[in-house]
Design a protein around this motif. Structure first.
Motif, PDB file in Angstrom:
ATOM      1  N   GLU A   1       0.553  33.093 -25.372  1.00  0.00           N
ATOM      2  CA  GLU A   1       1.930  33.300 -25.942  1.00  0.00           C
ATOM      3  C   GLU A   1       2.857  32.238 -25.502  1.00  0.00           C
ATOM      4  O   GLU A   1       3.707  32.007 -26.330  1.00  0.00           O
TER       5      GLU A   1
ATOM      6  N   ALA B   1       2.429  29.872 -28.154  1.00  0.00           N
ATOM      7  CA  ALA B   1       2.937  30.203 -29.370  1.00  0.00           C
ATOM      8  C   ALA B   1       4.239  30.183 -29.648  1.00  0.00           C
ATOM      9  O   ALA B   1       4.958  29.609 -30.670  1.00  0.00           O
ATOM     10  N   GLN B   2       5.098  30.493 -28.714  1.00  0.00           N
ATOM     11  CA  GLN B   2       6.542  30.413 -28.619  1.00  0.00           C
ATOM     12  C   GLN B   2       7.183  28.947 -29.155  1.00  0.00           C
ATOM     13  O   GLN B   2       8.115  28.744 -29.954  1.00  0.00           O
TER      14      GLN B   2
ATOM     15  N   ARG C   1      -1.093  36.341 -39.930  1.00  0.00           N
ATOM     16  CA  ARG C   1      -0.503  36.134 -38.433  1.00  0.00           C
ATOM     17  C   ARG C   1      -0.211  34.772 -38.107  1.00  0.00           C
ATOM     18  O   ARG C   1       0.547  34.405 -37.232  1.00  0.00           O
TER      19      ARG C   1
ATOM     20  N   LEU D   1       2.362  30.607 -36.049  1.00  0.00           N
ATOM     21  CA  LEU D   1       1.724  29.667 -34.951  1.00  0.00           C
ATOM     22  C   LEU D   1       1.656  28.167 -35.180  1.00  0.00           C
ATOM     23  O   LEU D   1       0.703  27.479 -34.373  1.00  0.00           O
TER      24      LEU D   1
ATOM     25  N   SER E   1       4.036  39.630 -25.804  1.00  0.00           N
ATOM     26  CA  SER E   1       3.414  38.645 -26.687  1.00  0.00           C
ATOM     27  C   SER E   1       3.466  38.986 -28.244  1.00  0.00           C
ATOM     28  O   SER E   1       2.730  39.139 -28.840  1.00  0.00           O
TER      29      SER E   1
ATOM     30  N   THR F   1       0.915  36.469 -30.181  1.00  0.00           N
ATOM     31  CA  THR F   1      -0.439  36.479 -30.082  1.00  0.00           C
ATOM     32  C   THR F   1      -1.087  37.793 -29.850  1.00  0.00           C
ATOM     33  O   THR F   1      -2.294  37.822 -29.446  1.00  0.00           O
TER      34      THR F   1
ATOM     35  N   PHE G   1      -1.752  40.263 -31.623  1.00  0.00           N
ATOM     36  CA  PHE G   1      -2.940  40.465 -32.330  1.00  0.00           C
ATOM     37  C   PHE G   1      -4.188  40.166 -32.099  1.00  0.00           C
ATOM     38  O   PHE G   1      -5.222  40.577 -32.504  1.00  0.00           O
ATOM     39  N   LEU G   2      -4.377  39.083 -31.201  1.00  0.00           N
ATOM     40  CA  LEU G   2      -5.681  38.711 -30.868  1.00  0.00           C
ATOM     41  C   LEU G   2      -6.232  39.626 -29.804  1.00  0.00           C
ATOM     42  O   LEU G   2      -7.713  39.668 -29.600  1.00  0.00           O
TER      43      LEU G   2
ATOM     44  N   GLU H   1      -5.982  42.887 -30.454  1.00  0.00           N
ATOM     45  CA  GLU H   1      -6.134  44.333 -31.298  1.00  0.00           C
ATOM     46  C   GLU H   1      -7.458  44.620 -31.618  1.00  0.00           C
ATOM     47  O   GLU H   1      -8.438  43.736 -31.651  1.00  0.00           O
TER      48      GLU H   1
END
Lengths: 373, 65, 257
Positions: free
Chosen positions: A59, A62-63, A312, A316, C249, C252, C254-255, C257
């Motif tokens: 995370e 990703a940010q 999604r 990213l 989060s 990310t 969704f990873l 889910e």
């Protein structure tokens, strides 16, 4: 020094032990340094970000990746379409649907057919084309490719080639004919695996293929896209090698835009099953690690990936998507029935649907961002 | 005769470079002399005769970044 | 392995280059060199005023163990810089030359174009060429191609003591340059010299800040220590700012889910 020297240095590197030695504190330190985007991350930082320890930091990675991508590219996704013009191939890649040993009727488009395919793609609004062939220079010689480029130049503002490795002077011919970019995947950087999966044919020459991006850059292409085919070698080691290859090219050819792709193996007709699966989490980690390592890097995602996943990962670090793709020869306009595809398209949406999805995510789809004068 | 000395035209009857330098009481060890765009080593100063229209640059090292 | 600065075929253990300009007296230069351990020092070449009283010979204040780095200050074109370099070499100053070509008299900023031209010529003639430039990645690449021994981007304008105003650009040069990077001009305090070295600069050149200090020898020593500290910090791999993970989060999740 060519990239071969660097690649050879890592052939005996014990990736597994090194990756497992990385601790969460190391990941945090790398993230702290890379966050501002001013200080460039080093080779060891890429190893750190690809390590198992970094899996718990996706995370924050990703940010930072989103912030860096936005800063360097804006909120955009460029669109392109692949155009397969020939599936003749003399290679023996054990993982590929176009493998010379696979029996299926081969096709090579005529210039008139290429024209129809190009028009069909251009009608969707796409202005960036990726031209693909198998490796069969006898069937698709330089003169054929040159003529194909000239046909496509009528419809597209950017022509990228994903064909067999050529010499610098042959690339210059295609560059003059209108091609402006080159895509070539090493498939697998691990030399032992490379040998195993390319037992015969011209592709068995590891070094000649490895140095293809350098020849293309030297020939004058303004963009070079490289990658490894995930599924053949150890994914973390392969992601690292592809990353340092991109960094090498960025340093050696500052005038060239460098991109990386993350093709993951799917089980195409007659091919072997992947040895190492790259799960979604590993895909995301790779993409984020590359983005932090190279803030200006282009990252290409094809329709091998599912619609849900592509929706999604827009956030990213991706910069380029294919859309409305056909991976069989003549699939857009020439043939109406299904023929043999190199790989299966998973995201089967139309160009318009993909463009809508991009807009709905707050990004702008870019159909054309370059025009050669 | 007239010569150009450090960018200025001067009238002089001095015959050679060594005399030119000595008469001005310059610090000899640090002096660099350029005669018509050629550096003249100190040992050759006495033998380098001046002629009408010559260009002489008297240079020395000074403080500088 | 000893951490030495390589310039051309020469090696130096000190990464502090100094200059001889602006000292209240030339006699301060020797003690400053001794205190700082600097092994390279710049000098300039000027026309003598034939009417003025004899000047003190600056070279007599510089020990033989210290490498002279004549600069081409005063040159406004590549041609003039080349001429000054020739004179300096023939006058026995060795093969080192700092190319400084300034055409902008308002801000005294270097002319990269003329500097590159002079570098090409002098490198071919065997000089160890250290060009002083505006921080520019492209010029740094071209200087490498031209045969320069280092690239010397300015931190801020000459004598300004403003420090690393050009920091982001210098950072990029450090990351991409195949040549040693020596930050020259504008470094006004030891902390700024340390900052340049922490970034990964190979050396710094400091003149005004030392020469105009109340105690020039102590100032030289302070800069030398700062340069060493900055170099050590660079090698130690310092951590950066904290950017701690956020709890949620959104990107990310969704990873899972």
């Amino acid at each position: 020094m060519s990239f071969l020297t660097l690649a050879n240095q890592y052939q005996s590197f014990d990736f597994k032990t090194y990756f497992n030695s990385i601790r969460p504190e190391d990941v945090q330190k790398t993230l702290d340094r890379g966050a501002g985007g001013l200080k460039r991350l080093e080779t060891r930082d890429l190893l750190t970000l690809l390590s198992p320890a970094a899996e718990d930091f996706l995370e924050p990675m990703a940010q930072t990746a989103r912030e860096l991508t936005c800063r360097h590219f804006g909120q955009i996704i460029s669109l392109y379409a692949p155009l397969y013009i020939s599936d003749y191939c003399s290679n023996h890649c054990t993982y590929c649907g176009f493998n010379a040993l696979t029996a299926f009727p081969r096709t090579r488009l005529t210039m008139e057919e290429i024209n129809r395919e190009a028009r069909a793609i251009a009608d969707t609004g796409i202005r960036h084309i990726l031209v693909l062939t198998g490796e069969a220079p006898a069937k698709t010689p330089l003169s054929y490719l040159e003529a194909a480029c000239r046909v496509m130049a009528r419809y597209f503002s950017s022509i990228a080639l994903e064909i067999f490795p050529m010499t610098q002077s042959d690339y210059q011919v295609l560059h003059r004919a209108g091609a402006d970019s080159l895509t070539v995947y090493q498939e697998v950087y691990d030399q032992a695996v490379y040998k195993e999966v390319h037992p015969k044919g011209p592709k068995a020459d590891y070094a000649f293929r490895l140095l293809t991006p350098e020849r293309g850059a030297a020939a004058g292409f303004r963009a070079v896209n490289i990658g490894t085919l995930f599924g053949l070698g150890n994914p973390k080691a392969e992601a690292f090698m592809a990353g340092i290859h991109a960094r090498y090219l960025e340093q050696a050819f500052p005038h060239v835009e460098i991109s990386l792709s993350l093709p993951r193996m799917t089980r195409a007709g007659g091919a072997i099953a992947p040895k190492h699966l790259l799960p979604d989490k590993g895909f995301v980690q790779t993409m984020l690690a590359w983005r932090l390592f190279m803030p200006r890097l282009g990252i290409t995602v094809s329709t091998r990936e599912s619609a849900a996943f592509r929706d999604r990962i827009i956030h990213l670090g991706a910069t380029r998507y294919s859309a409305g793709s056909r991976t069989d020869v003549g699939g857009y306009a020439v043939h109406t029935t299904d023929t043999t595809a190199q790989f299966e398209v998973t995201d089967t949406r139309t160009v318009a649907e993909v463009a809508d999805m991009i807009r709905n995510n707050g990004y702008q789809p870019v159909f054309k961002d370059w025009e050669i004068f | 005769m007239k010569i150009r000395l450090n960018g200025e035209t001067v009238e002089t009857s001095i015959p050679d470079i060594l005399s030119l330098v000595k008469v001005r009481d310059l610090d000899l060890p640090s002096l660099v002399v350029e005669h018509n765009h050629t550096i003249i080593q100190q040992t050759a100063w006495a033998d380098t005769l001046l002629q009408e229209g010559d260009t002489i640059e008297l240079l020395s090292f000074v403080g500088g970044g | 392995m000893e951490d030495r600065l390589a310039l051309g075929d020469r090696y130096f253990s000190s990464r502090l280059l100094t200059g001889t300009g602006k000292f209240a007296s030339n006699s301060l230069i020797g003690p400053m060199l001794a205190a700082s351990g600097s092994q390279i020092i710049t000098v300039a070449l000027r026309r003598v005023d034939p009417k003025a009283p004899p000047q003190d010979n600056i070279l007599s204040h510089i020990p033989d163990t210290v490498t002279l780095l004549p600069n081409t200050s005063g040159a406004r074109t590549a041609k003039e810089a080349v001429r000054i370099a020739h004179i300096a070499r023939e006058a026995g100053c060795g093969d080192f030359i700092k190319i400084e070509v300034i055409t902008d008299m308002q801000y005294l900023l270097p002319d990269n174009h003329e500097t590159l031209k002079a570098t090409e010529i002098l490198a071919k003639e065997g000089f160890i060429v250290l060009p002083y430039v505006m921080p520019d990645i492209t010029i740094s690449r071209r200087l490498y191609d031209a045969g320069a021994a280092a690239v010397m981007p300015l931190g801020s304008p000459i004598g300004s003591n403003l420090g690393l105003e050009m920091k982001p650009m210098i950072q990029r040069i450090i990351e991409t340059s195949k040549l040693p990077v020596i930050v020259d001009a504008g470094i006004g305090r030891p902390s700024q010299a340390a900052e340049a070295m922490e970034m990964g600069a190979d050396a710094v050149l400091v003149n005004t800040a030392i020469a105009t200090a109340r105690d020039t020898a102590i100032a030289g020593r302070a800069f030398a220590m700062a340069v060493t500290a900055g170099r050590m910090a660079y090698h130690a791999g310092m951590a950066g700012h904290s950017n701690r993970a956020r709890a949620s989060s959104p990107l990310t999740g969704f990873l899972r889910e």
